[in-house]
Write a protein that holds these residues in place. Sequence first.
Motif, PDB file in Angstrom:
ATOM      1  N   TYR A 147       0.844  -1.195   0.000  1.00 12.25           N
ATOM      2  CA  TYR A 147       0.000   0.000   0.000  1.00 12.25           C
ATOM      3  C   TYR A 147       0.880   1.246   0.000  1.00 12.25           C
ATOM      4  CZ  TYR A 147      -3.976  -3.034   0.837  1.00 12.25           C
ATOM      5  OH  TYR A 147      -4.952  -3.990   0.698  1.00 12.25           O
ATOM      6  N   ASP A 148       0.802   1.986  -1.094  1.00  7.47           N
ATOM      7  CA  ASP A 148       1.549   3.232  -1.243  1.00  7.47           C
ATOM      8  C   ASP A 148       0.630   4.373  -0.807  1.00  7.47           C
ATOM      9  OD1 ASP A 148       3.187   5.297  -1.926  1.00  7.47           O
ATOM     10  OD2 ASP A 148       3.292   4.837  -4.068  1.00  7.47           O
ATOM     11  N   VAL A 149       0.877   4.914   0.389  1.00 11.66           N
ATOM     12  CA  VAL A 149      -0.046   5.838   1.046  1.00 11.66           C
ATOM     13  C   VAL A 149       0.385   7.286   0.839  1.00 11.66           C
ATOM     14  CG1 VAL A 149      -1.017   6.564   3.258  1.00 11.66           C
ATOM     15  CG2 VAL A 149      -0.675   4.130   2.791  1.00 11.66           C
ATOM     16  N   THR A 150      -0.583   8.106   0.449  1.00 11.43           N
ATOM     17  CA  THR A 150      -0.390   9.555   0.448  1.00 11.43           C
ATOM     18  C   THR A 150      -1.422  10.169   1.382  1.00 11.43           C
ATOM     19  OG1 THR A 150       0.397   9.566  -1.840  1.00 11.43           O
ATOM     20  CG2 THR A 150      -0.345  11.665  -0.926  1.00 11.43           C
ATOM     21  N   LEU A 151      -0.945  10.846   2.405  1.00  9.45           N
ATOM     22  CA  LEU A 151      -1.811  11.496   3.387  1.00  9.45           C
ATOM     23  C   LEU A 151      -1.960  12.965   3.020  1.00  9.45           C
ATOM     24  CD1 LEU A 151      -3.226  11.301   6.272  1.00  9.45           C
ATOM     25  CD2 LEU A 151      -1.058  12.187   7.156  1.00  9.45           C
ATOM     26  N   VAL A 152      -3.203  13.443   2.943  1.00 12.99           N
ATOM     27  CA  VAL A 152      -3.471  14.840   2.600  1.00 12.99           C
ATOM     28  C   VAL A 152      -4.235  15.487   3.754  1.00 12.99           C
ATOM     29  CG1 VAL A 152      -4.512  16.421   0.933  1.00 12.99           C
ATOM     30  CG2 VAL A 152      -3.590  14.221   0.151  1.00 12.99           C
ATOM     31  N   GLU A 153      -3.699  16.579   4.279  1.00 15.32           N
ATOM     32  CA  GLU A 153      -4.302  17.262   5.431  1.00 15.32           C
ATOM     33  C   GLU A 153      -4.156  18.769   5.255  1.00 15.32           C
ATOM     34  OE1 GLU A 153      -5.973  18.780   8.446  1.00 15.32           O
ATOM     35  OE2 GLU A 153      -6.043  16.573   8.399  1.00 15.32           O
ATOM     36  N   SER A 154      -5.242  19.502   5.491  1.00 17.84           N
ATOM     37  CA  SER A 154      -5.219  20.949   5.277  1.00 17.84           C
ATOM     38  C   SER A 154      -4.506  21.715   6.397  1.00 17.84           C
ATOM     39  CB  SER A 154      -6.649  21.478   5.122  1.00 17.84           C
ATOM     40  OG  SER A 154      -7.389  21.272   6.315  1.00 17.84           O
ATOM     41  N   ARG A 155      -4.389  21.103   7.576  1.00 18.83           N
ATOM     42  CA  ARG A 155      -3.777  21.791   8.710  1.00 18.83           C
ATOM     43  C   ARG A 155      -2.305  21.409   8.864  1.00 18.83           C
ATOM     44  NH1 ARG A 155      -8.757  20.030  12.510  1.00 18.83           N
ATOM     45  NH2 ARG A 155      -8.388  18.203  11.197  1.00 18.83           N
ATOM     46  N   PRO A 156      -1.557  22.120   9.731  1.00 15.66           N
ATOM     47  CA  PRO A 156      -0.135  21.791   9.941  1.00 15.66           C
ATOM     48  C   PRO A 156       0.030  20.435  10.620  1.00 15.66           C
ATOM     49  CG  PRO A 156      -0.633  24.031  10.695  1.00 15.66           C
ATOM     50  CD  PRO A 156      -1.948  23.367  10.434  1.00 15.66           C
ATOM     51  N   ASP A 157       1.230  19.904  10.534  1.00 16.87           N
ATOM     52  CA  ASP A 157       1.577  18.615  11.133  1.00 16.87           C
ATOM     53  C   ASP A 157       1.901  18.819  12.611  1.00 16.87           C
ATOM     54  OD1 ASP A 157       2.530  16.159  11.843  1.00 16.87           O
ATOM     55  OD2 ASP A 157       4.218  16.147  10.438  1.00 16.87           O
ATOM     56  N   LEU A 158       1.016  18.381  13.491  1.00 17.21           N
ATOM     57  CA  LEU A 158       1.239  18.530  14.934  1.00 17.21           C
ATOM     58  C   LEU A 158       2.365  17.631  15.427  1.00 17.21           C
ATOM     59  CD1 LEU A 158      -2.454  18.728  16.255  1.00 17.21           C
ATOM     60  CD2 LEU A 158      -0.856  20.609  15.837  1.00 17.21           C
ATOM     61  N   GLY A 159       2.678  16.598  14.654  1.00 18.94           N
ATOM     62  CA  GLY A 159       3.751  15.692  15.049  1.00 18.94           C
ATOM     63  C   GLY A 159       5.128  16.327  15.009  1.00 18.94           C
ATOM     64  N   GLN A 160       5.229  17.483  14.385  1.00 17.20           N
ATOM     65  CA  GLN A 160       6.510  18.199  14.308  1.00 17.20           C
ATOM     66  C   GLN A 160       6.764  19.067  15.538  1.00 17.20           C
ATOM     67  OE1 GLN A 160       8.681  17.739  11.917  1.00 17.20           O
ATOM     68  NE2 GLN A 160       7.428  16.552  10.514  1.00 17.20           N
ATOM     69  N   LEU A 161       5.751  19.227  16.394  1.00 17.09           N
ATOM     70  CA  LEU A 161       5.875  20.125  17.544  1.00 17.09           C
ATOM     71  C   LEU A 161       6.500  19.417  18.735  1.00 17.09           C
ATOM     72  CD1 LEU A 161       2.360  21.848  17.414  1.00 17.09           C
ATOM     73  CD2 LEU A 161       4.505  22.629  16.375  1.00 17.09           C
ATOM     74  N   SER A 162       7.232  20.181  19.525  1.00 14.37           N
ATOM     75  CA  SER A 162       7.768  19.645  20.779  1.00 14.37           C
ATOM     76  C   SER A 162       6.642  19.553  21.803  1.00 14.37           C
ATOM     77  CB  SER A 162       8.869  20.569  21.318  1.00 14.37           C
ATOM     78  OG  SER A 162       8.305  21.818  21.727  1.00 14.37           O
ATOM     79  N   THR A 163       6.929  18.902  22.929  1.00 16.58           N
ATOM     80  CA  THR A 163       5.922  18.771  23.990  1.00 16.58           C
ATOM     81  C   THR A 163       5.466  20.136  24.477  1.00 16.58           C
ATOM     82  OG1 THR A 163       6.910  16.672  24.699  1.00 16.58           O
ATOM     83  CG2 THR A 163       5.445  17.783  26.254  1.00 16.58           C
ATOM     84  N   GLU A 164       6.403  21.064  24.645  1.00 17.55           N
ATOM     85  CA  GLU A 164       6.049  22.398  25.112  1.00 17.55           C
ATOM     86  C   GLU A 164       5.238  23.156  24.072  1.00 17.55           C
ATOM     87  OE1 GLU A 164       6.340  24.023  28.079  1.00 17.55           O
ATOM     88  OE2 GLU A 164       6.818  21.991  28.746  1.00 17.55           O
ATOM     89  N   GLU A 165       5.619  23.036  22.804  1.00 24.76           N
ATOM     90  CA  GLU A 165       4.898  23.721  21.730  1.00 24.76           C
ATOM     91  C   GLU A 165       3.478  23.183  21.593  1.00 24.76           C
ATOM     92  OE1 GLU A 165       8.501  24.846  18.605  1.00 24.76           O
ATOM     93  OE2 GLU A 165       7.649  22.817  18.616  1.00 24.76           O
ATOM     94  N   LEU A 166       3.325  21.898  21.824  1.00 31.65           N
ATOM     95  CA  LEU A 166       2.011  21.273  21.668  1.00 31.65           C
ATOM     96  C   LEU A 166       1.017  21.774  22.713  1.00 31.65           C
ATOM     97  CD1 LEU A 166       0.474  19.210  19.951  1.00 31.65           C
ATOM     98  CD2 LEU A 166       1.229  17.436  21.554  1.00 31.65           C
ATOM     99  N   LYS A 167       1.521  22.201  23.881  1.00 33.20           N
ATOM    100  CA  LYS A 167       0.630  22.690  24.931  1.00 33.20           C
ATOM    101  C   LYS A 167      -0.181  23.899  24.480  1.00 33.20           C
ATOM    102  CE  LYS A 167       3.389  21.020  28.840  1.00 33.20           C
ATOM    103  NZ  LYS A 167       4.215  21.405  30.032  1.00 33.20           N
ATOM    104  N   ALA A 168       0.348  24.654  23.540  1.00 29.93           N
ATOM    105  CA  ALA A 168      -0.366  25.820  23.019  1.00 29.93           C
ATOM    106  C   ALA A 168      -1.485  25.423  22.061  1.00 29.93           C
ATOM    107  CB  ALA A 168       0.611  26.753  22.307  1.00 29.93           C
ATOM    108  N   HIS A 169      -1.562  24.134  21.753  1.00 25.13           N
ATOM    109  CA  HIS A 169      -2.577  23.637  20.816  1.00 25.13           C
ATOM    110  C   HIS A 169      -3.558  22.704  21.516  1.00 25.13           C
ATOM    111  CE1 HIS A 169      -0.588  25.118  17.097  1.00 25.13           C
ATOM    112  NE2 HIS A 169       0.499  25.021  17.852  1.00 25.13           N
TER     113      HIS A 169
END
Length: 501
Positions: free
Chosen positions: A43-65
């Motif tokens: 399975y060759d997967v392409t994920l499409v999402e209109s919002r930013p990637d939350l997985g790129q944020l640090s633990t501290e940065e994520l608290k603001a979200h």
Amino acid sequence: MCQPPRTNIETRRVVIAGAGPAGLLFQALLHNRNKAIGARVMYDVTLVESRPDLGQLSTEELKAHRSWMIGLAGHGLEAVRSVPGLYDKYLAEVGISVTEVDLFLGAKKMSMGSGATGDQESFIVDRNFIVAALARYAKDNMNSQFYTSKYETEILYVDSENHRVLIRDKSTKEEEYLSYDLLVGADGVRSTVREALVKRHFDFELQVSDIFSTFKAVHIQRPEAMKNNSMSVLPGCLPSFNGICLPETGDLVCLSMGVPRNEFDSISSDIKSSDPKVVAQYFKENFKVCELSEESYTDLATQWVNQRWNRTGQVHCNRYSSTECKIVLMGDSAHATSPSIGMGMNTALRDAQKLNELLDKFEDDLDLTLPQYSIDRVPEGNALSDLALNLYCFDQKVGMRSMIVSGIRTGMHSLFPSLVAADPNTLIGLPNVTLSKVYQMASEMGSLKKHRAINQRIRHEFFEKEVGMVKEKPKLSLMKHALVVVPVAACAVSMFIQYQQ
């Protein structure tokens, strides 16, 4: 141990629309399928999402979200654990395990203890935290040869006849078509993918509405009256409001409170104020559940005025897949729901798990898998949305009586399990109990039908007034009322006397 070389392997292009919990879990499940010994489909997967990637944020940065706190029950936890290591390595540290339930009637606290959850496992997590954890799993584990993520990219159109989607990068404005062999619509209440089914299938039934409630949620320091492992139910926590308080990491709680739409105009103007001091004072005077610290009142009020009044959508569909379009729906695009029973994300995650199991059962044959997915999941999705809307009543007096009856039934069942059936509320989320089974039980007991009749009446009467179909007549003053009633009554008496003569 080396795997033998694979021969005659088919590469199947999968486009997943939406990087919410369902879409992210399904891509992880497909990744595991690719690793399986003897796999004949990659399975060759392409994920499409209109919002930013939350997985790129640090633990501290994520608290603001921080977003809405959501409960993972047996359905959702089983689904997440179907991917080895996903829960233990990525999710376990971002949420709170709940073992107790407390009911607050004003300041009176009724602890239901650990018996309220029974064998039910419950894990409370911020919606965006679980999304970030699933995204980090993809970044750390998924082979780039068969995985592409396109965040901050919109799906504009689905060309179901030619099995392709038109996407646009939000920063560069560049557009391109992506061809697919399977399109997964996990793109929420206003799903673009779902529109293709509306256009293609004349028998596709779709209803999009709202949950008839307006609400806000705030994150504050945990009050002493609330335990860090307990979910607190708060009926009547403010005049016309019901609420729920869920624990979260950092010794905080998420306090959510909502009011039915037909009562919104009648609530105090202070709670609608844009002045934090006015809102803080209103909570000091009217929030009877427990006393907060001065800092918490200020924090609560600041968050309250800095957010809009929220309304979430609700979706009913009579099918979740199309073999012709090579499309499958999951999560909110199929069955968006009220958060009242805490099963929206659980059912979305279960969708992904069950679709993967059907791929196992039918050896990756989509022509067999997609129709069966609808057969299996449509009853669950529609039971979810109906239970969430109608297990509780918009009429607060009826709702309170039903809650008391539910508590009595739960107590009687614990004492006499062979004589008194369990209350449907206590079965929601148990891994071995489907939502359609809970729906049938609640229907047979009569509470669901009773509440639905009341809720539909209240909702329809509100709609009539909101759109101007029915206008309220001005009330007559006492003098005007007398000027109308007295002559009419006199006329009626006169006619009666003449008739007797």
